[in-house]
Design an enzyme around this catalytic site. Structure first.
Site, PDB file in Angstrom:
ATOM      1  N   MET A  43       0.816  -1.212   0.000  1.00 36.08           N
ATOM      2  CA  MET A  43       0.000   0.000   0.000  1.00 36.08           C
ATOM      3  C   MET A  43       0.855   1.270   0.000  1.00 36.08           C
ATOM      4  O   MET A  43       0.660   2.161   0.816  1.00 36.08           O
ATOM      5  CB  MET A  43      -0.939  -0.012   1.222  1.00 36.08           C
ATOM      6  CG  MET A  43      -1.783  -1.260   1.325  1.00 36.08           C
ATOM      7  SD  MET A  43      -2.797  -1.535  -0.144  1.00 36.08           S
ATOM      8  CE  MET A  43      -4.106  -0.378   0.168  1.00 36.08           C
ATOM      9  N   LEU A  45       5.113   4.051  -5.398  1.00 34.88           N
ATOM     10  CA  LEU A  45       6.566   3.933  -5.556  1.00 34.88           C
ATOM     11  C   LEU A  45       7.135   5.179  -6.224  1.00 34.88           C
ATOM     12  O   LEU A  45       6.471   5.802  -7.059  1.00 34.88           O
ATOM     13  CB  LEU A  45       6.880   2.693  -6.403  1.00 34.88           C
ATOM     14  CG  LEU A  45       6.477   1.365  -5.759  1.00 34.88           C
ATOM     15  CD1 LEU A  45       6.470   0.252  -6.791  1.00 34.88           C
ATOM     16  CD2 LEU A  45       7.418   1.019  -4.607  1.00 34.88           C
ATOM     17  N   HIS A  54      -4.105  -6.402  -8.793  1.00 27.98           N
ATOM     18  CA  HIS A  54      -5.164  -5.456  -8.433  1.00 27.98           C
ATOM     19  C   HIS A  54      -6.510  -6.181  -8.505  1.00 27.98           C
ATOM     20  O   HIS A  54      -6.753  -6.928  -9.456  1.00 27.98           O
ATOM     21  CB  HIS A  54      -5.126  -4.265  -9.398  1.00 27.98           C
ATOM     22  CG  HIS A  54      -6.126  -3.213  -9.046  1.00 27.98           C
ATOM     23  ND1 HIS A  54      -5.939  -2.329  -8.003  1.00 27.98           N
ATOM     24  CD2 HIS A  54      -7.342  -2.925  -9.571  1.00 27.98           C
ATOM     25  CE1 HIS A  54      -6.990  -1.532  -7.915  1.00 27.98           C
ATOM     26  NE2 HIS A  54      -7.858  -1.873  -8.851  1.00 27.98           N
ATOM     27  N   ASP A  85      -1.866   1.645 -10.941  1.00 27.25           N
ATOM     28  CA  ASP A  85      -2.701   0.571 -11.509  1.00 27.25           C
ATOM     29  C   ASP A  85      -2.876   0.715 -13.020  1.00 27.25           C
ATOM     30  O   ASP A  85      -3.977   0.549 -13.559  1.00 27.25           O
ATOM     31  CB  ASP A  85      -4.093   0.558 -10.837  1.00 27.25           C
ATOM     32  CG  ASP A  85      -4.003   0.329  -9.334  1.00 27.25           C
ATOM     33  OD1 ASP A  85      -3.047  -0.348  -8.896  1.00 27.25           O
ATOM     34  OD2 ASP A  85      -4.861   0.844  -8.600  1.00 27.25           O
ATOM     35  N   HIS A 138     -10.225 -12.994  -4.141  1.00 25.15           N
ATOM     36  CA  HIS A 138      -8.945 -13.495  -3.629  1.00 25.15           C
ATOM     37  C   HIS A 138      -8.624 -14.894  -4.168  1.00 25.15           C
ATOM     38  O   HIS A 138      -7.485 -15.191  -4.503  1.00 25.15           O
ATOM     39  CB  HIS A 138      -8.936 -13.513  -2.097  1.00 25.15           C
ATOM     40  CG  HIS A 138      -8.200 -12.348  -1.510  1.00 25.15           C
ATOM     41  ND1 HIS A 138      -8.832 -11.263  -0.946  1.00 25.15           N
ATOM     42  CD2 HIS A 138      -6.877 -12.086  -1.422  1.00 25.15           C
ATOM     43  CE1 HIS A 138      -7.929 -10.395  -0.535  1.00 25.15           C
ATOM     44  NE2 HIS A 138      -6.739 -10.867  -0.802  1.00 25.15           N
ATOM     45  N   GLU A 197      -7.312 -14.360  -7.492  1.00 23.49           N
ATOM     46  CA  GLU A 197      -5.976 -13.752  -7.439  1.00 23.49           C
ATOM     47  C   GLU A 197      -4.908 -14.813  -7.198  1.00 23.49           C
ATOM     48  O   GLU A 197      -3.837 -14.808  -7.818  1.00 23.49           O
ATOM     49  CB  GLU A 197      -5.913 -12.706  -6.323  1.00 23.49           C
ATOM     50  CG  GLU A 197      -6.789 -11.494  -6.571  1.00 23.49           C
ATOM     51  CD  GLU A 197      -6.616 -10.431  -5.502  1.00 23.49           C
ATOM     52  OE1 GLU A 197      -5.493 -10.248  -4.997  1.00 23.49           O
ATOM     53  OE2 GLU A 197      -7.613  -9.768  -5.164  1.00 23.49           O
TER      54      GLU A 197
END
Ligand code: GRF
Length: 314
Positions: A93, A96, A112, A148, A174, A177
């Site tokens: 979170m 960068l 994402h 993103d 999830h 993912e």
């Protein structure tokens, strides 16, 4: 897969279930990557406990009070220390810094929980439900400076069920993912083990040097200092020798002989260069030491650059 497995550092800020999916997938004997570091900007991130219990080196440092670039340099140093070649963001979170993103370009990916480009940013599942969508999903993409937003490497679609809440939807996404991320990471690192990927990496290092340019020379991509001499060539199966290598300038034939003597597998005297100081460094032996490649490019550039450039501090 060429040689050993590619080394991946994972950055997390929370639970780390995607990190766990990457880690457990890496236990398959044919997995082309291994996790060499799990690092976090949140020292009590639960994922760190799991990674440590599984014997993966962990690193944690709170980012509070540090400038973005300064904090990223700390993480970058840790990635380097562990020899990471790729960075997987898994619920990290933190935005960068441009420097970090540029350095890891093409080797840093993120997951994402939406079908990008839809629903960037936070509170994705709430947004999907509010928009009344019947299908959502997850995306793995390369990291670029915009949030993103980088090139999409893979997606999985997930149905939205009647009565779904943000929590139930998040749970189901999830599952998707955890299937998607290890597969995409494996594909990316495998693709990096190819001549095209090595050329891309050599090119980005060579062209990052001041006033460096590229042109083909006898069929090989060559790199030269503007208005000056060539300082490197990327040699692919030159005259059918079956070798992929970087050619750079050593100080002369003595150093050339010394290097070959020291490590006859890695170094060789390139054919067709006559009695010059050019030295070949094999790239096709398995594990490429990119720091070493960068050092040679810099050194060779310095020897070929006009004085006004060669004395630049960098
Ligand atoms: C995931 O939904 C991921 O897509 C997003 O952050 C969440 C991290 O979850 N970037 P976990 O920490 O991997 O469980």
């Amino acid at each position: 897969m060429v040689g050993s497995r590619r080394r991946v550092g994972v950055l997390i800020s929370g639970r780390g279930s995607n990190m766990a999916a990457l880690l457990y997938a890496s236990q398959a004997p044919d997995c082309p990557y291994e996790i060499v570091l799990v690092a976090s900007n949140v020292p009590d991130a639960p994922g760190l406990v799991l990674a440590a219990a599984e014997g993966v080196p962990v690193f944690a440092r709170a980012h509070t009070g540090m400038k973005r670039a300064e904090f990223d340099a700390v993480i970058d140093a840790e990635l380097e220390r562990r020899g990471a070649e790729f960075v997987a963001l898994a619920g990290y979170m933190r935005l960068l810094s441009d420097g970090f993103v540029a350095k890891w370009a093409g080797r840093c990916l993120n997951i994402h929980p939406s079908l990008l480009p839809a629903h960037k940013g936070l509170d994705v599942h709430e947004a999907v439900l509010a928009a009344g969508e019947t299908v959502t999903g997850c995306t793995v993409h390369l990291v670029t400076p915009a949030l993103d937003d980088g090139p999409i490497l893979g997606q999985v679609r997930v149905a939205v069920l009647p009565g779904d809440t943000a929590e139930t939807l998040a749970d189901r996404v999830h599952y998707a993912e955890h299937q998607l991320y290890p597969r995409v990471l494996a594909d990316l690192v495998s693709a990096a083990d190819s001549t095209a990927a090595w050329l891309e990496r050599v090119r980005s290092l060579a062209l990052a040097l001041p006033e460096a340019e590229e042109k083909l020379s006898h069929g090989s991509p060559g790199f030269f200092v503007r208005g000056g001499k060539f300082f490197a060539y990327f040699s692919r199966d030159h005259h059918g020798d079956g070798i992929t290598a970087l050619l750079v300038k050593a100080s002369g034939v003595e150093e050339q002989a010394m290097l070959i003597d020291q490590d006859p597998d890695l170094y060789f005297r390139p054919a067709y260069f006559g009695p010059s100081g050019w030295i070949g460094i094999r790239l096709d032996l398995g594990d490429i030491d990119w720091r070493h490649v960068e050092d040679w490019l810099t050194r060779s550039w310095r020897d070929s650059a006009p004085k006004r450039l060669a004395s630049l501090p960098f």
